[in-house]
Design a protein around this motif. Structure first.
Motif, PDB file in Angstrom:
ATOM      1  N   ALA A 122      38.456  51.183  37.617  1.00  0.00           N
ATOM      2  CA  ALA A 122      39.390  50.154  38.061  1.00  0.00           C
ATOM      3  C   ALA A 122      40.835  50.556  37.763  1.00  0.00           C
ATOM      4  N   SER A 170      41.798  53.130  40.233  1.00  0.00           N
ATOM      5  CA  SER A 170      42.001  52.437  41.512  1.00  0.00           C
ATOM      6  C   SER A 170      43.356  51.745  41.546  1.00  0.00           C
ATOM      7  N   VAL A 174      36.593  44.504  47.613  1.00  0.00           N
ATOM      8  CA  VAL A 174      37.435  45.702  47.564  1.00  0.00           C
ATOM      9  C   VAL A 174      37.305  46.488  48.867  1.00  0.00           C
ATOM     10  N   ILE A 202      39.520  44.082  41.546  1.00  0.00           N
ATOM     11  CA  ILE A 202      39.700  45.261  40.695  1.00  0.00           C
ATOM     12  C   ILE A 202      39.993  44.830  39.263  1.00  0.00           C
TER      13      ILE A 202
END
Length: 168
Positions: A18, A21, A82, A126
């Protein structure tokens, strides 16, 4: 006394993924956000105010969608939100890639709205995934690293976008 960063928190796989990301998301979000007003002002002759009005509806979309996405996170797996967010955001960026000097105000606003809608579906899932397995006593470390990743990604995104613009 200086605070010590506890990097052992990166052993949690979901948190690490995460955080990475969020670094990439910051790169894309800030990089694309920095380019649009520069294009509108320098190439199309928009004022700073008009350029800001192009970006503002996207911000409103995020504000309106975030609570709805928060509810959806409880009902759906975050990964599907996502995936949806990435696809919508990519669609907005694809629309922006087709910009020419002949675009009008409405086209610029619509593409920004599409991109922002995708962003709304990325931030909450996220973040929820990142902190789901982090113990309460380590949340401060995790939050700091998570936000640092987003800010570093954003700084690199802006630097890359403006460098590419200057060199091309």
């Amino acid at each position: 006394k200086h605070p010590i960063i506890d990097f052992r928190i990166l052993k949690e796989r979901n948190y690490t993924l995460a955080t990475v990301s969020m670094l990439v998301l910051g790169f894309v979000l800030y990089g694309s956000t920095a380019l649009l007003p520069m294009m509108l002002q320098s190439l199309l002759g928009y004022t700073a105010m008009l350029s800001g009005l192009v970006l503002s509806p996207g911000g409103l979309v995020v504000v309106v969608c975030l609570p709805a996405v928060g509810i959806l996170v409880r009902k759906l797996q975050p990964r599907w939100l996502v995936v949806f967010g990435v696809l919508v955001c990519a669609g907005g960026l694809f629309l922006m890639s087709k910009f020419t000097l002949g675009i009008d105000y409405r086209t610029a606003v619509q593409s920004r709205i599409v991109q922002s809608l995708g962003m709304a579906f990325l931030f909450v899932p996220i973040s929820a995934t990142a902190f789901a397995r982090i113990p309460k006593e380590r949340t401060n470390y995790a939050t700091g690293l998570f936000n640092l990743a987003r800010n570093i990604g954003g700084s690199c995104g802006i630097a890359t976008a403006t460098t590419l613009l200057a060199r091309r």
